[in-house]
Design an enzyme around this catalytic site. Structure first.
Site: not given
Length: 931
Positions: A489, A522, A577
């Site tokens: 990620h 994030d 992401c």
């Protein structure tokens, strides 16, 4: 004041609720076949079939026909009063156990002898009547999620309102549903109305059940829809059409809810239900020839199909325009439906999944003005290096570009490439405020390649990356960006004003414009927990490395540095992401203030808020990066093309520029205009064309007006090696284009301006390598040369010296001047210096070689050419060279004609023998002088 806790006491009424809850929970265990809804429905049918009469004998309206369900209020009230009177006489009460969010109170058993309960159950609890009172409860499991008000039993108010959900049978109009539910039953032996009602309910249930999700028959559904949406004149053949029920239909500014979508061999037809309470039902039809493309998205988990059909519409002026027809259809078995549609007409598979990015033109008008950019890399892909010449440049290959396809994870190469691109967009005077780490910094910091568990060890982490920041003023930066790739990620760490940690106390920071902090961006919040301690420890160790005497107070400030996890737009899938990281970074660079404080982030600008940008905006970065890489490829292709064009074109004549070419005589003295050379094993020579004017500045002239070639040769150096040693120093001058190679083998070089190839040889080598080809003809290059000004009258000592050198060998050296003797003085004072040719050629070449004279179209300009041949045994460097000097005039010829005609030098000399002033005799004359 004493509180009343009686409300918490357990009462007998609660036992009924507990028992009802227990019965409801039993239904979630292994189902009993005797209590299945199918068997209950069969019992109802068998009960009703015993007393059913023929439909022709019925009087009054039928509840089974939804098209005639809307009746006048007078008839409805009259039927209701009759049924209520009969119900009182038979003391039969129809109770509908309708479950809502609240528990229903138990029916008073004293007033009920026989009760028929139709339970429309949902997720809530319903209480049943006590079976001890001999009540016969009959329940229909017609699972509904909506609320229905219960009948007031005491006052016999027969008023119901029903709104059926998606899991119940379909009812288009409230009047039809109300008519169906407002009809109570009388005793089975009292009247025919009860039989009519049961028959109507049974028929309605059988008709509507085909439209529910639990329906097992698709044909029944199509029959019902065609029956209630089309009149007799509009009946269609189901065998040649595919019918689907849509959730909604959108065409331009028109919207329609439940309707039918029919695909046939003639086209697509959409028609809404007749009972949609609309004055004019929605209806539209498109022929097969009007369909441009069909695309769909199939959400298999929920069984939903979104069809996007581009069709051609004609306006009032008969001008065609393309519009998008959007249809939502609930279909679990979509592949079979799609196969049936494709079998209807050959046009359907042709337009299915048509690429909508292609421009479609109708009557010369481009219908797709906003074309999205998706570059194609089907052609051979050359690696892209960006930024070119930077030590941190990124090399992008075709495999990296393929990762920019939809629903694909981007790799570290794409991340680093776009970070470098953003870094280069910053103004030069602002670059000192930012520092960007690449994607490998965090991997090295956390040591993910070896021991991922060591991510919490900040001291060891700093030692691994100490060399990365040794020359970087980390604490003089305003913002430091760290891309984080951990647990498959991507997220972004932004360190704000790290130098302010040691300069201000906690009390000062609250009112300061610059507040040091760590921002964590994030796109899946919570997936990268645990980074706080690692970053804080790293900054503390970085500070200690630069400030040896660091107090514990400052260390504690770094360890307690604010770590802010921002509430930002989140990704809507599992593979964007990395794109969100890049979008966070790009917008932060564009909107970050000069002095940042997390306490002064205002929602008015949406900066660093949840509504900072729409999530789809970040996902579109795939196309942006693809376009950027494609533009870099195009620019590189243009540069290469320009270089090739420049190499093929003739350079512009510049007075101070000359060309240099060192060739091997082994490849023969015969060179044609295309650069081809014939080899001879016996004859060897060197041909040189001077590059720079400065290359000949070291040559001393014999007098003020000219130069003597004997200065090129020493008395003890007569071989080709010593000649190259004499010429080596001027070539190594910075003003020259190329240097002589020190390698053992010859190296081929290309002149970027002229496109010619040159061979540079080591000094002292006797074995010369041949140049196989040249990119452009040597003779096509027109260089302006230095006016050597060779004197026409030679001194006696020079003549003697030349005679001595001519006796030592059979070789002859000739210097030919293009200027006639009578025009010499005029050309010396001319503004444009003349172009001359100096030839040093071997006498052993003889008739085996064809030496060419170069002529220019300009009458005043001449060309200088040096040909230095060696003897046949020039491999032996100890053998001296014997030269003879010949000076004469020659006129210029066209080079192209020179290459084609290939006339020998001897014929030229014979024709111009009368015009040549002999300063030294040729080889034969020199021999006679010796005698």
């Amino acid at each position: 004041m004493k509180k009343n806790f009686e409300v918490f006491d357990f009462k007998e009424e609660d036992e009924l609720a507990e028992s009802a809850a227990g019965k409801l929970l039993e239904k979630f265990t292994n189902p009993s076949p005797c209590n299945s809804p199918v068997l209950q429905r069969q019992r109802i049918q068998s009960f009703c079939n015993e007393k059913r009469v023929e439909e022709e004998e019925m009087e009054g309206p039928s509840c089974a026909e939804p098209a005639t369900a809307v009746e006048s209020d007078d008839h409805q009230c009259e039927d209701d009063s009759t049924l209520v009177t009969e119900a009182k006489e038979s003391r039969t009460i129809l109770t509908f156990g309708l479950e809502t969010t609240d528990h229903l109170e138990e029916t008073d058993a004293e007033h009920v002898n026989q009760g028929l309960m139709l339970g429309l159950k949902t997720e809530d609890l319903a209480k049943e009547t006590d079976i001890d009172h001999d009540n016969h409860g009959l329940m229909f499991g017609l699972n509904s999620e909506d609320d229905i008000e219960e009948t007031d039993v005491d006052h016999r108010v027969e008023s119901f309102s029903c709104q059926l959900g998606g899991n119940s049978f379909y009812a288009e109009t409230s009047s039809y549903s109300q008519r169906q539910l407002n009809s109570p039953f009388s005793d089975s032996s009292s009247s025919e109305e009860q039989i009519d009602m049961m028959s109507a309910i049974d028929e309605s249930l059988s008709d509507r059940s085909a439209l529910s999700e639990a329906s097992d028959s698709e044909d029944d559904e199509e029959d019902w829809m065609t029956e209630h949406c089309f009149n007799d004149e509009e009946k269609i053949d189901l065998s040649t059409a595919v019918i689907m029920t849509s959730e909604y239909v959108i065409l331009k500014d028109m919207h329609c809810a439940a309707s039918l979508v029919i695909f046939s061999c003639n086209g697509i037809k959409i028609k809404s239900f007749l009972a949609n309470n609309e004055e004019v039902p929605f209806s539209c039809e498109f022929g097969v020839e009007d369909i441009v493309s069909i695309q769909y998205n199939w959400y298999q988990n929920v069984g939903l199909i979104i069809l996007r059909i581009r069709v051609l519409l004609k306006d009032e002026n008969c001008h065609e325009d393309m519009e998008e027809l959007k249809i939502a259809v609930k279909e679990h078995n979509w592949p079979n439906k799609q196969q049936k549609i494709n079998s209807l007409h050959v046009k359907y598979p042709a337009v299915w999944n048509t690429d909508l990015e292609d421009d479609v033109e109708v009557s010369g008008y481009n219908l797709n003005q906003q074309k999205r950019y998706f570059p194609s890399f089907d052609e051979p892909f050359e690696d892209v290096v960006y930024p070119k010449g930077d030590p941190d440049a990124v090399s992008i290959c075709k495999r990296d570009v393929e990762l920019l396809q939809p629903e694909t994870f981007v790799n570290d190469t794409i991340i680093d490439f776009y970070i470098n691109y953003l870094k280069n967009q910053i103004q030069t005077e602002e670059k000192h405020r930012f520092h960007f780490f690449n994607s490998f910094f965090f991997r090295k910091l956390a040591d993910l390649d070896k021991d991922p568990s060591s991510i919490a060890d900040g001291k060891a982490a700093f030692l691994r990356v100490r060399k990365w920041t040794r020359k970087v003023d980390m604490f003089g930066k305003d913002y430091i960006f760290v891309p984080v790739n951990y647990n498959l990620h991507w997220s972004l760490i932004v360190i704000c004003h790290p130098g302010e940690v040691a300069n201000r106390t906690d009390l000062d920071l609250d009112d300061s414009k610059k507040v040091p902090c760590i921002l964590h961006m994030d796109s899946i919040k919570g997936s990268h927990a645990g980074l706080k301690n690692l970053v804080q420890t790293y900054l503390c160790e970085e500070w200690k490395e630069r400030h040896k005497e660091t107090s514990d107070d400052i260390s504690s400030r770094f360890m307690n540095l604010r770590f802010v996890s921002l509430e930002l737009p989140q990704q809507e899938n599992s593979f964007d992401c990395g794109l969100f990281l890049l979008h966070y970074l790009e917008l932060f660079l564009a909107e970050a203030p000069l002095n940042f404080s997390p306490f002064k982030i205002y929602n008015a600008s949406n900066f660093l808020y949840l509504n900072w940008f729409p999530p789809a905006e970040a996902s579109l970065k795939r196309t942006l990066i693809q376009k950027l890489i494609f533009e870099l490829l195009e620019n590189r292709s243009r540069e290469v093309s320009n270089e090739q064009n420049q190499s093929c074109e003739s350079p512009v004549a510049v007075n101070d520029d000359m060309g240099i070419e060192v060739l091997s005589e082994r490849c023969s003295p015969l060179i044609d205009c295309n650069g081809d050379m014939t080899q001879t094993q016996d004859d060897q020579g060197i041909e040189m064309t001077l590059l720079e004017r400065s290359s000949m500045r070291h040559i001393q002239a014999a007098n003020d007006s000219g130069m003597v070639l004997r200065d090129l040769f020493d008395s003890g150096s007569n071989n080709t090696g010593s000649l190259l040693e004499q010429l080596q120093q001027p070539f190594e001058d910075p003003s020259s284009f190329y240097h002589l190679s020190n390698d053992s083998s010859a190296r081929e070089q290309v002149d970027m301006e002229t496109g010619e190839q040159f061979m540079c040889l080591n000094a002292g080598e006797g074995n010369f390598q041949c140049i196989t080809e040249t990119t452009s003809p040597r003779a096509s290059n027109s260089f302006s040369s230095w006016n050597l000004g060779i004197p026409l009258v030679q001194k006696e000592d020079e003549t003697d010296l030349l005679s001595e050198t001519s006796n030592s060998s059979n070789d002859s050296i000739g210097i030919i001047e293009d200027n006639p003797i009578e025009n010499t003085h005029e050309e010396e004072i001319d503004e444009s210096p003349p172009r001359e040719t100096v030839s040093l050629k071997s006498a052993t070449v003889g008739s085996n070689t064809a030496d060419h004279t170069t002529e220019n179209e300009e009458p005043v300009s001449t060309h200088i050419e040096l040909v230095v041949p060696s003897s046949q045994n020039d491999r032996d460097e100890e053998k001296p060279l014997e030269h003879d000097l010949e000076i004469g005039d020659k006129t210029s010829e066209d080079v192209g004609d020179d290459c084609d005609q290939k006339e020998p030098m001897e014929e030229e000399d014979e024709k111009r023998a009368a015009k040549r002033p002999r300063l030294s005799s040729p080889t034969g004359e020199a021999e006679e002088m010796e005698k």
